[in-house]
Design an enzyme around this catalytic site. Structure first.
Site, mmCIF file in Angstrom:
data_model
loop_
_atom_site.group_PDB
_atom_site.id
_atom_site.type_symbol
_atom_site.label_atom_id
_atom_site.label_comp_id
_atom_site.label_asym_id
_atom_site.label_seq_id
_atom_site.Cartn_x
_atom_site.Cartn_y
_atom_site.Cartn_z
ATOM 1 N N HIS A 177 -2.028 13.021 -28.453
ATOM 2 C CA HIS A 177 -2.254 11.613 -28.081
ATOM 3 C C HIS A 177 -2.918 10.852 -29.215
ATOM 4 C CE1 HIS A 177 -2.072 11.647 -23.396
ATOM 5 N NE2 HIS A 177 -0.893 11.487 -23.956
ATOM 6 N N HIS B 248 6.527 11.065 -28.162
ATOM 7 C CA HIS B 248 5.401 11.707 -27.475
ATOM 8 C C HIS B 248 5.488 13.242 -27.573
ATOM 9 C CE1 HIS B 248 2.593 12.494 -24.144
ATOM 10 N NE2 HIS B 248 3.504 13.309 -23.661
ATOM 11 N N GLU C 168 7.662 19.245 -24.317
ATOM 12 C CA GLU C 168 7.007 19.591 -23.040
ATOM 13 C C GLU C 168 7.517 20.954 -22.534
ATOM 14 O OE1 GLU C 168 4.445 17.968 -21.993
ATOM 15 O OE2 GLU C 168 4.640 15.913 -22.730
ATOM 16 N N GLU D 119 -5.921 16.806 -10.085
ATOM 17 C CA GLU D 119 -6.653 17.270 -11.266
ATOM 18 C C GLU D 119 -8.155 17.317 -10.989
ATOM 19 O OE1 GLU D 119 -4.544 15.951 -14.825
ATOM 20 O OE2 GLU D 119 -6.444 16.038 -15.885
ATOM 21 N N LYS E 183 5.615 23.640 -12.825
ATOM 22 C CA LYS E 183 4.755 22.469 -12.606
ATOM 23 C C LYS E 183 4.443 22.298 -11.118
ATOM 24 C CE LYS E 183 3.706 17.750 -13.719
ATOM 25 N NZ LYS E 183 3.951 16.550 -14.499
ATOM 26 N N HIS F 165 -2.153 17.960 -25.944
ATOM 27 C CA HIS F 165 -2.124 16.509 -25.741
ATOM 28 C C HIS F 165 -3.318 15.792 -26.350
ATOM 29 C CE1 HIS F 165 1.184 17.398 -23.113
ATOM 30 N NE2 HIS F 165 1.340 16.134 -22.763
ATOM 31 N N ARG G 285 -4.873 21.707 -13.211
ATOM 32 C CA ARG G 285 -3.824 20.790 -13.698
ATOM 33 C C ARG G 285 -4.058 20.375 -15.151
ATOM 34 N NH1 ARG G 285 -0.539 16.076 -10.401
ATOM 35 N NH2 ARG G 285 0.758 15.504 -12.171
ATOM 36 N N ARG H 286 0.819 -1.231 0.000
ATOM 37 C CA ARG H 286 0.000 0.000 0.000
ATOM 38 C C ARG H 286 0.847 1.273 0.000
ATOM 39 N NH1 ARG H 286 -2.736 -3.072 3.942
ATOM 40 N NH2 ARG H 286 -4.551 -4.112 3.068
ATOM 41 N N ASN I 106 -2.155 19.593 -20.078
ATOM 42 C CA ASN I 106 -2.499 18.738 -21.227
ATOM 43 C C ASN I 106 -2.597 19.535 -22.528
ATOM 44 O OD1 ASN I 106 -2.678 16.486 -19.564
ATOM 45 N ND2 ASN I 106 -4.795 16.970 -19.038
ATOM 46 N N LYS J 276 2.011 11.742 -10.899
ATOM 47 C CA LYS J 276 1.155 10.892 -11.738
ATOM 48 C C LYS J 276 1.929 9.629 -12.073
ATOM 49 C CE LYS J 276 -2.101 13.882 -14.162
ATOM 50 N NZ LYS J 276 -2.538 14.410 -15.477
HETATM 51 P P1 NAD Z 1 11.085 6.665 -22.217
HETATM 52 O O1 NAD Z 1 11.068 6.465 -20.781
HETATM 53 O O2 NAD Z 1 10.581 5.567 -23.084
HETATM 54 O O3 NAD Z 1 12.569 7.064 -22.657
HETATM 55 C C1 NAD Z 1 12.842 7.268 -24.019
HETATM 56 C C2 NAD Z 1 14.010 6.408 -24.486
HETATM 57 O O4 NAD Z 1 15.216 6.956 -23.976
HETATM 58 C C3 NAD Z 1 13.955 4.966 -24.015
HETATM 59 O O5 NAD Z 1 14.398 4.135 -25.047
HETATM 60 C C4 NAD Z 1 14.956 4.952 -22.853
HETATM 61 O O6 NAD Z 1 15.522 3.682 -22.667
HETATM 62 C C5 NAD Z 1 15.978 5.947 -23.332
HETATM 63 N N1 NAD Z 1 16.750 6.626 -22.297
HETATM 64 C C6 NAD Z 1 16.336 7.047 -21.089
HETATM 65 N N2 NAD Z 1 17.298 7.766 -20.493
HETATM 66 C C7 NAD Z 1 18.347 7.799 -21.337
HETATM 67 C C8 NAD Z 1 19.617 8.412 -21.297
HETATM 68 N N3 NAD Z 1 20.003 9.182 -20.278
HETATM 69 N N4 NAD Z 1 20.447 8.250 -22.363
HETATM 70 C C9 NAD Z 1 20.050 7.522 -23.449
HETATM 71 N N5 NAD Z 1 18.844 6.932 -23.540
HETATM 72 C C10 NAD Z 1 18.002 7.071 -22.501
HETATM 73 O O7 NAD Z 1 10.241 7.974 -22.659
HETATM 74 P P2 NAD Z 1 10.077 9.434 -22.019
HETATM 75 O O8 NAD Z 1 9.901 10.328 -23.179
HETATM 76 O O9 NAD Z 1 11.102 9.730 -21.008
HETATM 77 O O10 NAD Z 1 8.687 9.321 -21.254
HETATM 78 C C11 NAD Z 1 7.488 9.076 -21.943
HETATM 79 C C12 NAD Z 1 6.497 8.522 -20.944
HETATM 80 O O11 NAD Z 1 6.255 9.505 -19.951
HETATM 81 C C13 NAD Z 1 5.155 8.176 -21.565
HETATM 82 O O12 NAD Z 1 4.763 6.916 -21.108
HETATM 83 C C14 NAD Z 1 4.224 9.245 -21.027
HETATM 84 O O13 NAD Z 1 2.896 8.786 -20.867
HETATM 85 C C15 NAD Z 1 4.858 9.555 -19.700
HETATM 86 N N6 NAD Z 1 4.548 10.891 -19.171
HETATM 87 C C16 NAD Z 1 4.131 10.966 -17.874
HETATM 88 C C17 NAD Z 1 3.853 12.195 -17.307
HETATM 89 C C18 NAD Z 1 3.462 12.268 -15.861
HETATM 90 O O14 NAD Z 1 3.086 13.350 -15.416
HETATM 91 N N7 NAD Z 1 3.594 11.200 -15.115
HETATM 92 C C19 NAD Z 1 4.019 13.365 -18.066
HETATM 93 C C20 NAD Z 1 4.463 13.259 -19.393
HETATM 94 C C21 NAD Z 1 4.726 11.998 -19.934
HETATM 95 N N1 GLY Z 2 1.890 15.836 -17.528
HETATM 96 C C1 GLY Z 2 0.558 16.100 -17.073
HETATM 97 C C2 GLY Z 2 0.442 16.187 -15.605
HETATM 98 O O1 GLY Z 2 1.375 15.953 -14.882
HETATM 99 O O2 GLY Z 2 -0.618 16.480 -15.105
#
Ligand code: NAD
Ligand code: GLY
Length: 351
Positions: A242, A253, A177, A226, A216, A238, A231, A113, A235, A135
């Site tokens: 998306h 993305h 972003e 949200e 942020k 997005h 918040r 938990r 988006n 998130k």
């Molecule tokens: P990712 O985590 O897939 O990383 C992108 C690529 O870079 C991967 O192949 C990874 O292995 C590689 N990588 C990571 N660090 C590296 C480094 N230092 N050097 C070389 N390669 C490296 O993608 P991302 O763009 O970081 O994240 C996208 C995800 O984030 C999506 O799933 C999206 O939904 C999520 N997201 C979440 C929020 C939130 O608020 N939680 C906000 C925006 C996006």
């Molecule tokens: N990236 C959207 C959020 O954190 O709310």
């Protein structure tokens, strides 16, 4: 290095931003029972660093990429946590991009938990956005982030050293972003425009990361889960982004978010939500990051995918966060017919 406090009601987080931030892990984790989750790419690049930093702590290496952000990988992480006999006092470290951060953050929220979580974001996108704000999620049955929780990490360590190994595509993704944040904050927008020739300089990214995190943090403090609508501003771009990402899936993305913002700025202009001058300023900045905006075959069909986005509460309308003034936004609800028609007109054509 800058320290930014995120004073959320559920649990405050401390974000360290800048050179040396990752080294903070030594103090934070001293004497703790640590469990690290990372992906195969990050492990290959940072195995030695992780060994030095985390010593004998178990490291769970998951396959890289969005297609592995699913229940199979989540339960594999939880199984390894159980094998490692973690307890309520243990600390999970998410070392990776947004995929690892979202999925490992969710595992931390579920195991017993909830155990302590520390985010060590290694992509630009994760540093400026996903690691902050709590998130966490996995994708399920084709729906992005549909299973998740709000679960604040105790610490976030945004260290620019990780950006040196990021491919240009991933830097562009993070810049998506950053530009989005600029559209929500006039000071950041000014900075981006003034430095439009050095957007890809790592020194500039390092500088603007702390601004984005601070922005942020302010949003998340006011609307952690949200609930009051604020918040939602995060988006921007997005909804269309998306839809394009789900349907075409060739770019990152952040690139789709930028294309989404580009198309939605035209909608904002046509609907009289923002002036042509401002919409053109935003589009110029977006093009500085991704160049020519492509046309998309069957974009109407892709736009219909937005109908099923969990952010669109009503079935017959699409919610868009549109640019209004420099740093200001407005939520617009468009009928599906209106939205699809406009998107077809703006972004349709041949790939
Ligand atoms: P990712 O985590 O897939 O990383 C992108 C690529 O870079 C991967 O192949 C990874 O292995 C590689 N990588 C990571 N660090 C590296 C480094 N230092 N050097 C070389 N390669 C490296 O993608 P991302 O763009 O970081 O994240 C996208 C995800 O984030 C999506 O799933 C999206 O939904 C999520 N997201 C979440 C929020 C939130 O608020 N939680 C906000 C925006 C996006
Ligand atoms: N990236 C959207 C959020 O954190 O709310």
């Amino acid at each position: 290095m800058q320290t930014i406090e995120v004073k959320t009601k559920s649990r405050p987080s401390t974000v360290y931003c800048g050179k040396g931030a990752a080294e903070k892990a030594r103090d934070i984790l001293r004497g703790k029972d640590v469990f690290v989750v990372t992906d195969a790419n990050v492990f290959r690049l940072y195995e030695k660093w992780a060994g030095d930093m985390f010593g004998d702590a178990p490291i769970c290496v998951v396959p890289a990429g969005e297609r592995h952000k699913n229940r199979g990988t989540l339960f594999a992480i939880l199984d390894k946590m159980l094998d490692a006999r973690l307890n309520r006092g243990s600390v999970l470290v998410a070392l990776g991009g947004g995929v690892v951060g979202d999925m490992a953050g969710l595992a931390a929220s579920l195991y017993m938990r909830g155990i302590h979580a520390v985010q060590v974001p290694t992509t630009l996108l994760a540093q400026v956005d996903s690691s902050v704000g709590g998130k966490t999620a996995i994708d399920h049955r084709g729906v992005k982030n549909v299973i998740g929780a709000f679960y604040q990490p105790e610490y976030v360590l945004c260290d620019p050293m990780f950006l040196h190994t990021l491919p240009p595509r991933e830097l562009r993704c993070g810049l998506g972003e950053i530009v989005k944040t600029g559209a929500l904050d006039a000071d950041i927008l000014d900075k981006l425009e003034k430095n439009s020739d050095r957007l890809f300089d790592l020194s500039f990214m390092e500088d603007v990361t702390a601004d984005c995190v601070r922005f942020k943090a302010g949003v998340v403090e006011k609307d952690e889960c949200e609930r009051n609508g604020l918040r939602k501003c995060l988006n921007m771009g997005h909804t269309t982004g998306h839809a394009l990402e789900l349907f075409y899936g060739r770019r990152s993305h952040g690139e789709y978010v930028l294309i989404g913002m580009y198309f939605e700025s035209i909608i904002a202009e046509r609907k009289g939500v923002c002036s042509r001058v401002y919409a053109e300023q935003l589009r110029a900045l977006i093009q500085k990051v991704i160049g020519r905006i492509p046309k998309f075959r069957n974009i109407g069909e892709a736009a219909r995918v937005a109908l099923f986005d969990k952010k669109n509460e009503g079935k017959n309308e699409v919610s868009l966060i549109l640019p209004k003034t420099r740093g200001g936004f407005a939520e617009a609800k468009l009928s599906i017919g209106d939205y699809v028609g406009m998107i077809e007109e703006i972004g349709g054509g041949v790939l």
